[in-house]
Write an enzyme that holds these catalytic residues in place. Sequence first.
Site, mmCIF file in Angstrom:
data_model
loop_
_atom_site.group_PDB
_atom_site.id
_atom_site.type_symbol
_atom_site.label_atom_id
_atom_site.label_comp_id
_atom_site.label_asym_id
_atom_site.label_seq_id
_atom_site.Cartn_x
_atom_site.Cartn_y
_atom_site.Cartn_z
ATOM 1 C CE LYS A 146 9.112 42.696 -21.508
ATOM 2 N NZ LYS A 146 9.471 43.523 -20.400
ATOM 3 C CE LYS B 270 8.490 45.537 -12.399
ATOM 4 N NZ LYS B 270 9.353 45.121 -13.498
ATOM 5 C CE LYS C 278 5.714 38.329 -16.787
ATOM 6 N NZ LYS C 278 6.824 38.756 -16.031
#
Length: 334
Positions: A114, A199, A196
């Site tokens: 992130k 969303k 992966k």
Amino acid sequence: MDERKRVLSLIQPSGVPTIGNYLGAFKNWRAMQENYDCLFGAADLHAITVRTEPKTLRENTRSIFALLLAVGIDPEKSVVFVQSRVPEHAQLAWLLNCCTQFGEAARMTQFKDKSATHADNINVGLFAYPTLMAADILLYQADYVPVGQDQKQHLELTRTIAERFNFSYGETFTVPEPFIGKSGARIMSLQEPSKKMSKSDLNTKAFISMLDEPSVITKKIKSAVTDSEAKVRFAPGKDGVNNLMDIYSCCTGKDYEAIEREFDGHGYGDFKNAVAEALVSELGPVQGEYKRLISDKAYIDSRAAEGSRTAELFARRTLAKAMRKMGFYDPDGR
Ligand code: ATP
Ligand code: LTN
């Protein structure tokens, strides 16, 4: 005396959940309600580690709450709540921050990922994300935490923190175990199947959201990356096909061998049509129920308020215990 084990898991209201969230988490949550005392909820405090419009945060939180009910999480069986409505989460997180080493938090791969994707906003909350998650789990003395593969490292850190606290201050927290399903624990991006499915992926073709229309689902599956072998089989190096087989397996209950037999002699076109159809029929009832629930704001609000009040009754007890053990002065002398 209730001997049932306790289960807790949350999801961030950071967008519309994908079929990764559904197959990796929600399906297990729904099944676990029958045999465990479960708590499920929206991790809205976690969602603000990434910049979020206030209006979007509020709408996403209500929406994810409705979606939890729509997938069959039953508020009569499980406690369904909103994390920020239970202030004990943030309070315990602070205590746990002080029991966690900088180096331990810095090793988390989600933090590293992130930080790379949000390089303009590497805030302290993003760094402390795993201690808030540990607080979520430890507050309810959860035995099992059903999550996808990506959360395993956070669960390991939670166990380390719980064991350290218990060792330093005396037995306080249940040391939780991750519960990771055999299939569906790591649904991959449809466009880059080594990554992966997420969303918050900027490429909307990479994921299927739980609320995508049937025509959109079909289109996205048809454009999913495969390979040039044109043979439906589960094998190393065939990430794209393996992922579609995993999705198909989760929706139909068929194992890989059965799927290979079913599509023996067929190309990827037929296989993709079948995967799309299986997904559409899996998601159809959930989407119908979601539409009904989201239009009933009063019902969702009252369920969220009630679930959060119940959660707080549990949380308050554990926080008081942890504070007492750590030596906080309580002038009321409790
Ligand atoms: P974001 O993309 O916003 O970072 P996310 O979808 O990765 O979010 P959460 O919404 O917090 O993360 O995930 C909720 C649950 O879904 C967790 O248990 C997580 O492990 C699981 N999950 C997320 N992505 C996948 C995936 N691709 N396959 C299987 N399970 C997943
Ligand atoms: N970090 C999790 C979401 C989450 C969670 C939790 C999962 C927040 N608190 C407690 C299990 C238990 C994720 O999936 N990204």
